[in-house]
Design a protein around this motif. Structure first.
Motif, mmCIF file in Angstrom:
data_model
loop_
_atom_site.group_PDB
_atom_site.id
_atom_site.type_symbol
_atom_site.label_atom_id
_atom_site.label_comp_id
_atom_site.label_asym_id
_atom_site.label_seq_id
_atom_site.Cartn_x
_atom_site.Cartn_y
_atom_site.Cartn_z
ATOM 1 N N GLY A 148 -7.374 -4.420 -11.111
ATOM 2 C CA GLY A 148 -7.196 -3.070 -11.643
ATOM 3 C C GLY A 148 -7.464 -1.989 -10.623
ATOM 4 N N LYS A 149 -7.052 -2.203 -9.369
ATOM 5 C CA LYS A 149 -7.316 -1.251 -8.296
ATOM 6 C C LYS A 149 -6.037 -0.554 -7.837
ATOM 7 N N LYS A 150 -6.197 0.624 -7.305
ATOM 8 C CA LYS A 150 -5.069 1.462 -6.904
ATOM 9 C C LYS A 150 -4.486 1.022 -5.561
ATOM 10 N N ILE A 151 -3.224 1.432 -5.347
ATOM 11 C CA ILE A 151 -2.532 1.242 -4.072
ATOM 12 C C ILE A 151 -1.872 2.563 -3.690
ATOM 13 N N MET A 152 -2.001 2.957 -2.435
ATOM 14 C CA MET A 152 -1.270 4.101 -1.923
ATOM 15 C C MET A 152 -0.019 3.581 -1.215
ATOM 16 N N LEU A 153 1.139 3.941 -1.736
ATOM 17 C CA LEU A 153 2.406 3.506 -1.146
ATOM 18 C C LEU A 153 3.012 4.620 -0.315
ATOM 19 N N ARG A 154 3.533 4.275 0.830
ATOM 20 C CA ARG A 154 4.451 5.134 1.571
ATOM 21 C C ARG A 154 5.814 4.509 1.388
ATOM 22 N N ILE A 167 -0.488 4.681 -6.900
ATOM 23 C CA ILE A 167 -0.029 3.936 -8.069
ATOM 24 C C ILE A 167 -1.131 3.039 -8.623
ATOM 25 N N TRP A 168 -0.956 2.725 -9.907
ATOM 26 C CA TRP A 168 -1.798 1.745 -10.579
ATOM 27 C C TRP A 168 -0.922 0.522 -10.828
ATOM 28 N N PRO A 169 -0.987 -0.499 -10.008
ATOM 29 C CA PRO A 169 -0.042 -1.611 -10.113
ATOM 30 C C PRO A 169 -0.252 -2.428 -11.386
ATOM 31 N N ILE A 170 0.860 -2.859 -11.971
ATOM 32 C CA ILE A 170 0.811 -3.562 -13.248
ATOM 33 C C ILE A 170 1.355 -4.982 -13.148
ATOM 34 N N SER A 171 2.547 -5.120 -12.537
ATOM 35 C CA SER A 171 3.184 -6.432 -12.524
ATOM 36 C C SER A 171 4.260 -6.471 -11.453
ATOM 37 N N VAL A 172 4.554 -7.683 -10.972
ATOM 38 C CA VAL A 172 5.648 -7.896 -10.025
ATOM 39 C C VAL A 172 6.773 -8.598 -10.773
ATOM 40 N N GLY A 173 7.976 -8.048 -10.667
ATOM 41 C CA GLY A 173 9.136 -8.634 -11.330
ATOM 42 C C GLY A 173 10.176 -9.071 -10.318
ATOM 43 N N TYR A 174 11.021 -10.007 -10.729
ATOM 44 C CA TYR A 174 12.016 -10.587 -9.838
ATOM 45 C C TYR A 174 13.421 -10.326 -10.369
ATOM 46 N N LEU A 175 14.243 -9.655 -9.570
ATOM 47 C CA LEU A 175 15.664 -9.513 -9.863
ATOM 48 C C LEU A 175 16.429 -10.485 -8.961
ATOM 49 N N GLU A 176 17.744 -10.392 -8.972
ATOM 50 C CA GLU A 176 18.548 -11.376 -8.252
ATOM 51 C C GLU A 176 18.236 -11.405 -6.758
ATOM 52 N N ALA A 177 18.103 -10.240 -6.135
ATOM 53 C CA ALA A 177 17.907 -10.218 -4.689
ATOM 54 C C ALA A 177 16.714 -9.381 -4.246
ATOM 55 N N VAL A 178 15.994 -8.787 -5.179
ATOM 56 C CA VAL A 178 14.855 -7.949 -4.807
ATOM 57 C C VAL A 178 13.700 -8.198 -5.766
ATOM 58 N N ARG A 179 12.525 -7.761 -5.323
ATOM 59 C CA ARG A 179 11.362 -7.752 -6.194
ATOM 60 C C ARG A 179 11.019 -6.325 -6.548
ATOM 61 N N LEU A 180 10.454 -6.139 -7.731
ATOM 62 C CA LEU A 180 10.036 -4.823 -8.190
ATOM 63 C C LEU A 180 8.544 -4.847 -8.489
ATOM 64 N N LEU A 181 7.881 -3.780 -8.089
ATOM 65 C CA LEU A 181 6.471 -3.589 -8.436
ATOM 66 C C LEU A 181 6.398 -2.511 -9.501
ATOM 67 N N ALA A 182 6.013 -2.910 -10.714
ATOM 68 C CA ALA A 182 5.855 -1.955 -11.809
ATOM 69 C C ALA A 182 4.473 -1.334 -11.723
ATOM 70 N N ALA A 183 4.401 -0.020 -11.963
ATOM 71 C CA ALA A 183 3.128 0.679 -11.792
ATOM 72 C C ALA A 183 3.149 2.001 -12.545
ATOM 73 N N TRP A 184 1.946 2.535 -12.773
ATOM 74 C CA TRP A 184 1.797 3.918 -13.200
ATOM 75 C C TRP A 184 1.722 4.766 -11.943
ATOM 76 N N CYS A 185 2.586 5.783 -11.866
ATOM 77 C CA CYS A 185 2.649 6.647 -10.686
ATOM 78 C C CYS A 185 1.916 7.944 -10.993
ATOM 79 N N GLU A 186 0.867 8.235 -10.217
ATOM 80 C CA GLU A 186 0.109 9.465 -10.442
ATOM 81 C C GLU A 186 0.960 10.698 -10.144
ATOM 82 N N LEU A 187 1.862 10.609 -9.172
ATOM 83 C CA LEU A 187 2.701 11.755 -8.814
ATOM 84 C C LEU A 187 3.611 12.154 -9.963
ATOM 85 N N ARG A 188 4.213 11.177 -10.630
ATOM 86 C CA ARG A 188 5.153 11.454 -11.732
ATOM 87 C C ARG A 188 4.496 11.419 -13.100
#
Length: 232
Positions: A148-154, A167-188
């Protein structure tokens, strides 16, 4: 089905539910007779398996009962091996190595008669995929999610525009050719998904985000499903 396998399956059926199951329901799932289920449950009770209930009222397995490790059915072995094959071909190197180790452990542990289900499975996942390279340490990212720890992404979006996101990272998801990191974004002040191959750099912080992980995950599940990256 051998009687030993059926006894094991009765325990599995009971441990899946919190409500009493009748002998009729168990018999229908295992494709056998109600009389056989009554006899098998009596045997299990005689072996001190903590099953409560009686004929006509239903049966329930008390909490805290543990089966011996790796008491797996052929279908469970096939499912585990298929999943491990997929992970070995799709996940990062740490998880891929763990998946290969898992298959080896299953093969070494199951009875000889079940070993072909590991070494010569009827189902097979594609061994590899054409994916973009990660710009994240995925093992460290998973650790941040669990803790439950934060990550600063550039980050650079689809148009190449740079931004910094706490961001507050939640889960890693897999699409056909890429991975997605789902998170709560403090900026948005909203949930976002970030393509891992568009990350320029990441700083893993010791700061825990203020919301409980289970609550944040539940809100995320209610708000969206995996789809195209929403990183704006």
């Amino acid at each position: 089905m051998r009687r030993a396998d059926r006894l094991f399956q009765i325990i599995q059926v009971l441990r899946r539910t919190r409500k009493p199951l009748t002998a009729d329901a168990i018999a229908a799932e295992l494709e056998t007779s109600k009389r056989t289920i009554y006899r098998d449950i009596a045997t299990l009770m005689g072996q001190r398996v903590p099953i409560r209930g009686e004929a006509g009222m239903g049966y329930i397995l008390e909490k805290g009962f543990d089966l011996p490790p790796l008491m797996l059915t052929p279908d469970e072995i096939e499912a585990a091996v298929l999943g491990a094959q997929w992970v070995a071909g799709h996940a990062d190197s740490t998880l891929a190595r763990a998946a290969e180790d898992l298959m080896a452990k299953i093969a070494d542990t199951v009875p000889e008669r079940l070993r072909p289900f590991v070494l010569e499975p009827a189902s097979r996942a594609r061994p590899s995929w054409n994916r973009e390279p990660d710009r994240l340490d995925m093992a460290r990212t998973r650790s941040q999610i669990h803790e439950g720890k934060k990550i600063m992404l550039r980050y650079r979006d689809e148009q190449g525009r740079p931004s910094e996101r706490m961001i507050w990272p939640i889960s890693v998801g897999y699409l056909e050719a890429v991975r997605l990191l789902a998170a709560w974004c403090e900026l948005r002040s909203d949930f976002r998904s970030f393509r891992t191959d568009r990350v320029v750099d990441a700083t893993y912080l010791d700061d825990k985000y203020p919301e409980r992980r289970d609550v944040l995950r539940a809100r995320w599940r209610q708000s969206l499903v995996w789809g195209p990256p929403k990183d704006t």
